[in-house]
Scaffold this motif. Structure first.
Motif, PDB file in Angstrom:
ATOM      1  N   ARG A  35      88.326 -19.486  53.028  1.00 56.38           N
ATOM      2  CA  ARG A  35      87.626 -18.834  54.132  1.00 56.38           C
ATOM      3  C   ARG A  35      87.501 -17.369  53.791  1.00 56.38           C
ATOM      4  O   ARG A  35      88.473 -16.641  53.783  1.00 56.38           O
ATOM      5  CB  ARG A  35      88.398 -19.048  55.422  1.00 56.38           C
ATOM      6  CG  ARG A  35      88.472 -20.541  55.799  1.00 56.38           C
ATOM      7  CD  ARG A  35      89.851 -21.101  55.748  1.00 56.38           C
ATOM      8  NE  ARG A  35      90.681 -20.530  56.778  1.00 56.38           N
ATOM      9  CZ  ARG A  35      90.679 -20.942  58.050  1.00 56.38           C
ATOM     10  NH1 ARG A  35      89.907 -21.935  58.426  1.00 56.38           N
ATOM     11  NH2 ARG A  35      91.449 -20.386  58.920  1.00 56.38           N
ATOM     12  N   LEU A  36      86.299 -16.987  53.495  1.00 53.29           N
ATOM     13  CA  LEU A  36      86.052 -15.698  52.883  1.00 53.29           C
ATOM     14  C   LEU A  36      85.243 -14.796  53.806  1.00 53.29           C
ATOM     15  O   LEU A  36      84.282 -15.264  54.414  1.00 53.29           O
ATOM     16  CB  LEU A  36      85.239 -16.021  51.635  1.00 53.29           C
ATOM     17  CG  LEU A  36      85.003 -14.965  50.632  1.00 53.29           C
ATOM     18  CD1 LEU A  36      85.610 -15.464  49.339  1.00 53.29           C
ATOM     19  CD2 LEU A  36      83.528 -14.785  50.427  1.00 53.29           C
ATOM     20  N   PHE A  37      85.649 -13.544  53.927  1.00 49.60           N
ATOM     21  CA  PHE A  37      84.860 -12.573  54.686  1.00 49.60           C
ATOM     22  C   PHE A  37      84.207 -11.607  53.711  1.00 49.60           C
ATOM     23  O   PHE A  37      84.820 -11.166  52.746  1.00 49.60           O
ATOM     24  CB  PHE A  37      85.737 -11.809  55.685  1.00 49.60           C
ATOM     25  CG  PHE A  37      86.094 -12.619  56.897  1.00 49.60           C
ATOM     26  CD1 PHE A  37      87.104 -13.566  56.841  1.00 49.60           C
ATOM     27  CD2 PHE A  37      85.403 -12.461  58.088  1.00 49.60           C
ATOM     28  CE1 PHE A  37      87.434 -14.334  57.964  1.00 49.60           C
ATOM     29  CE2 PHE A  37      85.726 -13.209  59.219  1.00 49.60           C
ATOM     30  CZ  PHE A  37      86.747 -14.144  59.148  1.00 49.60           C
ATOM     31  N   LEU A  38      82.951 -11.308  54.001  1.00 51.25           N
ATOM     32  CA  LEU A  38      82.148 -10.461  53.125  1.00 51.25           C
ATOM     33  C   LEU A  38      81.756  -9.208  53.901  1.00 51.25           C
ATOM     34  O   LEU A  38      81.169  -9.309  54.980  1.00 51.25           O
ATOM     35  CB  LEU A  38      80.909 -11.264  52.728  1.00 51.25           C
ATOM     36  CG  LEU A  38      79.949 -10.746  51.698  1.00 51.25           C
ATOM     37  CD1 LEU A  38      80.652 -10.579  50.357  1.00 51.25           C
ATOM     38  CD2 LEU A  38      78.784 -11.737  51.548  1.00 51.25           C
ATOM     39  N   THR A 197      84.398 -25.160  53.622  1.00 51.81           N
ATOM     40  CA  THR A 197      84.554 -23.806  53.101  1.00 51.81           C
ATOM     41  C   THR A 197      83.726 -22.872  53.993  1.00 51.81           C
ATOM     42  O   THR A 197      82.662 -23.269  54.463  1.00 51.81           O
ATOM     43  CB  THR A 197      84.022 -23.768  51.656  1.00 51.81           C
ATOM     44  OG1 THR A 197      84.708 -24.774  50.923  1.00 51.81           O
ATOM     45  CG2 THR A 197      84.216 -22.407  51.015  1.00 51.81           C
ATOM     46  N   VAL A 198      84.221 -21.646  54.233  1.00 55.71           N
ATOM     47  CA  VAL A 198      83.528 -20.743  55.156  1.00 55.71           C
ATOM     48  C   VAL A 198      83.299 -19.385  54.509  1.00 55.71           C
ATOM     49  O   VAL A 198      84.221 -18.809  53.923  1.00 55.71           O
ATOM     50  CB  VAL A 198      84.378 -20.520  56.433  1.00 55.71           C
ATOM     51  CG1 VAL A 198      83.631 -19.645  57.421  1.00 55.71           C
ATOM     52  CG2 VAL A 198      84.754 -21.833  57.070  1.00 55.71           C
ATOM     53  N   ILE A 199      82.095 -18.873  54.627  1.00 57.83           N
ATOM     54  CA  ILE A 199      81.808 -17.496  54.203  1.00 57.83           C
ATOM     55  C   ILE A 199      81.163 -16.773  55.378  1.00 57.83           C
ATOM     56  O   ILE A 199      80.129 -17.195  55.888  1.00 57.83           O
ATOM     57  CB  ILE A 199      80.871 -17.451  52.988  1.00 57.83           C
ATOM     58  CG1 ILE A 199      81.447 -18.289  51.842  1.00 57.83           C
ATOM     59  CG2 ILE A 199      80.647 -16.009  52.540  1.00 57.83           C
ATOM     60  CD1 ILE A 199      80.598 -18.283  50.596  1.00 57.83           C
ATOM     61  N   ILE A 200      81.817 -15.709  55.828  1.00 57.02           N
ATOM     62  CA  ILE A 200      81.341 -14.961  56.991  1.00 57.02           C
ATOM     63  C   ILE A 200      81.078 -13.518  56.589  1.00 57.02           C
ATOM     64  O   ILE A 200      81.948 -12.849  56.053  1.00 57.02           O
ATOM     65  CB  ILE A 200      82.390 -14.969  58.125  1.00 57.02           C
ATOM     66  CG1 ILE A 200      82.702 -16.405  58.554  1.00 57.02           C
ATOM     67  CG2 ILE A 200      81.905 -14.136  59.320  1.00 57.02           C
ATOM     68  CD1 ILE A 200      83.855 -16.521  59.548  1.00 57.02           C
ATOM     69  N   CYS A 201      79.865 -13.073  56.832  1.00 50.55           N
ATOM     70  CA  CYS A 201      79.531 -11.685  56.549  1.00 50.55           C
ATOM     71  C   CYS A 201      79.648 -10.891  57.841  1.00 50.55           C
ATOM     72  O   CYS A 201      79.204 -11.338  58.901  1.00 50.55           O
ATOM     73  CB  CYS A 201      78.118 -11.684  55.965  1.00 50.55           C
ATOM     74  SG  CYS A 201      77.164 -10.263  56.247  1.00 50.55           S
ATOM     75  N   THR A 202      80.308  -9.750  57.800  1.00 45.55           N
ATOM     76  CA  THR A 202      80.556  -8.988  59.027  1.00 45.55           C
ATOM     77  C   THR A 202      80.754  -7.501  58.758  1.00 45.55           C
ATOM     78  O   THR A 202      81.134  -7.100  57.660  1.00 45.55           O
ATOM     79  CB  THR A 202      81.809  -9.528  59.756  1.00 45.55           C
ATOM     80  OG1 THR A 202      81.987  -8.800  60.970  1.00 45.55           O
ATOM     81  CG2 THR A 202      83.067  -9.380  58.910  1.00 45.55           C
ATOM     82  N   HIS A 203      80.498  -6.695  59.792  1.00 47.73           N
ATOM     83  CA  HIS A 203      80.816  -5.268  59.750  1.00 47.73           C
ATOM     84  C   HIS A 203      82.138  -4.991  60.449  1.00 47.73           C
ATOM     85  O   HIS A 203      82.607  -3.862  60.470  1.00 47.73           O
ATOM     86  CB  HIS A 203      79.724  -4.460  60.470  1.00 47.73           C
ATOM     87  CG  HIS A 203      78.533  -4.203  59.608  1.00 47.73           C
ATOM     88  ND1 HIS A 203      77.311  -4.770  59.848  1.00 47.73           N
ATOM     89  CD2 HIS A 203      78.397  -3.474  58.480  1.00 47.73           C
ATOM     90  CE1 HIS A 203      76.463  -4.375  58.911  1.00 47.73           C
ATOM     91  NE2 HIS A 203      77.095  -3.587  58.063  1.00 47.73           N
ATOM     92  N   ASN A 204      82.697  -6.014  61.061  1.00 45.32           N
ATOM     93  CA  ASN A 204      83.902  -5.827  61.871  1.00 45.32           C
ATOM     94  C   ASN A 204      85.117  -5.548  60.994  1.00 45.32           C
ATOM     95  O   ASN A 204      85.612  -6.395  60.268  1.00 45.32           O
ATOM     96  CB  ASN A 204      84.109  -7.078  62.727  1.00 45.32           C
ATOM     97  CG  ASN A 204      85.259  -6.929  63.688  1.00 45.32           C
ATOM     98  OD1 ASN A 204      86.334  -6.464  63.320  1.00 45.32           O
ATOM     99  ND2 ASN A 204      85.031  -7.324  64.923  1.00 45.32           N
ATOM    100  N   ARG A 205      85.615  -4.308  61.079  1.00 46.07           N
ATOM    101  CA  ARG A 205      86.726  -3.846  60.259  1.00 46.07           C
ATOM    102  C   ARG A 205      87.982  -4.696  60.394  1.00 46.07           C
ATOM    103  O   ARG A 205      88.653  -5.017  59.427  1.00 46.07           O
ATOM    104  CB  ARG A 205      87.092  -2.442  60.735  1.00 46.07           C
ATOM    105  CG  ARG A 205      86.514  -1.331  59.955  1.00 46.07           C
ATOM    106  CD  ARG A 205      87.576  -0.267  60.087  1.00 46.07           C
ATOM    107  NE  ARG A 205      87.639   0.657  58.997  1.00 46.07           N
ATOM    108  CZ  ARG A 205      86.980   1.791  59.002  1.00 46.07           C
ATOM    109  NH1 ARG A 205      86.129   2.058  59.948  1.00 46.07           N
ATOM    110  NH2 ARG A 205      87.164   2.636  58.023  1.00 46.07           N
ATOM    111  N   LEU A 207      88.330  -7.779  61.363  1.00 49.92           N
ATOM    112  CA  LEU A 207      88.183  -9.088  60.724  1.00 49.92           C
ATOM    113  C   LEU A 207      88.374  -8.963  59.217  1.00 49.92           C
ATOM    114  O   LEU A 207      89.055  -9.765  58.584  1.00 49.92           O
ATOM    115  CB  LEU A 207      86.792  -9.666  60.998  1.00 49.92           C
ATOM    116  CG  LEU A 207      86.545 -10.226  62.390  1.00 49.92           C
ATOM    117  CD1 LEU A 207      85.095 -10.675  62.512  1.00 49.92           C
ATOM    118  CD2 LEU A 207      87.485 -11.386  62.668  1.00 49.92           C
ATOM    119  N   LEU A 208      87.762  -7.923  58.640  1.00 55.87           N
ATOM    120  CA  LEU A 208      87.843  -7.748  57.189  1.00 55.87           C
ATOM    121  C   LEU A 208      89.283  -7.457  56.768  1.00 55.87           C
ATOM    122  O   LEU A 208      89.774  -7.990  55.771  1.00 55.87           O
ATOM    123  CB  LEU A 208      86.913  -6.617  56.744  1.00 55.87           C
ATOM    124  CG  LEU A 208      85.418  -6.919  56.901  1.00 55.87           C
ATOM    125  CD1 LEU A 208      84.584  -5.653  56.701  1.00 55.87           C
ATOM    126  CD2 LEU A 208      84.969  -8.000  55.927  1.00 55.87           C
TER     127      LEU A 208
END
Ligand code: ADP
Ligand code: ADP
Length: 235
Positions: A35-38, A197-205, A207-208
């Motif tokens: 589970r990946l954050f981008l 599998t999860v890939i989430i793109c975010t600006h949320n600090r 979460l990152l």
């Protein structure tokens, strides 16, 4: 071979005379179930990378394997079939079809995948709507729902066909922070149950910072790739 294996990916957009080099040599491996954050600044290439991994868009140079498949060699038709079968999408603006009810929106991927049994479709859709807490809203239309409810419908739609990969592009950008947190948690919980599998793109600090794995892009390159509990590798 990894579940997702990307090497030296380049993507250039051409607008008349000018060019934008959106990805400049991205390499990345993702294991099944990760589970990946981008993250990264606006314009750093996040959406472009997500769209290529999600087989919505093509690239210019490099290699990419998605769910064990060399997608570069697939023609458009094969790519569309592959996407419909194995990938679920959640977008910033929900992208629900306004003329369809909540039930029909969630049923749509099953129809795309050729599920002919109405009974099976109903069972799957109702199961997903129950999981996102909206079974009581099955007959409503998207414009009758709040933003958070719409995104929950979108999550149900994204996962109803049990995709191997869930891709979310800024899924909380149009939600207040409490609703956004609940939406992320719901995506992580449901995809874990399904083993996606999860890939989430975010600006949320936040979460990152709390991500199991966080990748930061800058100017079309990976600036940092960090797994929780380990020191970030700087590219
Ligand atoms: P992010 O998602 O990090 O904001 P994008 O992947 O959307 O970044 O954009 C990366 C770069 O590519 C930006 O400079 C953007 O302006 C450009 N770009 C994105 N999509 C297109 C397009 N369809 N045509 C031309 N340029 C684009
Ligand atoms: P952005 O990331 O720039 O805010 P979106 O995430 O809403 O924009 O959509 C990105 C692109 O993906 C759009 O160009 C749209 O045409 C395409 N797209 C959106 N939803 C779907 C879908 N369900 N299937 C295929 N393509 C889609």
């Amino acid at each position: 071979m990894g579940f997702i294996q990307i090497s030296e990916l380049h993507k250039t957009y051409r607008l008349g005379e000018s060019q934008v080099h959106a990805l400049r040599g991205v390499s990345l491996a993702v294991k099944e179930g990760e589970r990946l954050f981008l993250g990264g600044p606006s314009g750093s290439g996040k959406s472009t990378l997500l769209h290529i991994i999600g087989c919505l868009d093509r690239f210019d140079q490099g290699r990419i394997v998605v769910a064990g498949r060399d997608v570069a060699s697939a023609d458009d038709r094969a790519l569309a079939d592959f996407r419909a079968r194995h990938i679920g999408f959640v977008f910033q603006n929900f992208n629900l079809l306004p003329v369809l009810t909540v039930f029909e929106n969630v049923e749509y991927p099953l129809l795309l995948n050729g599920e002919k049994s109405a009974k099976k479709r109903r069972g799957r859709v109702e199961g997903m709507l129950e999981a996102v807490g909206l079974l009581g809203h099955a007959k409503h239309y998207p414009n009758e729902l709040s933003g958070g409810q719409r995104q929950r419908v979108a999550i149900a739609r994204a996962l109803v066909h049990h995709p191997r990969l869930l891709i979310a592009d800024e899924p909380t950008a149009n939600l207040d922070s409490t609703t956004g947190e609940a939406i992320i948690q719901l995506m992580l919980d449901l995809s874990r149950e399904q083993g996606s599998t999860v890939i989430i793109c975010t600006h949320n600090r936040e979460l990152l910072e709390n991500a199991e794995r966080c990748i930061l892009l800058r100017d079309g390159k990976i600036e940092n790739d960090a797994t929780a509990g380990t020191q970030g590798r700087t590219a």
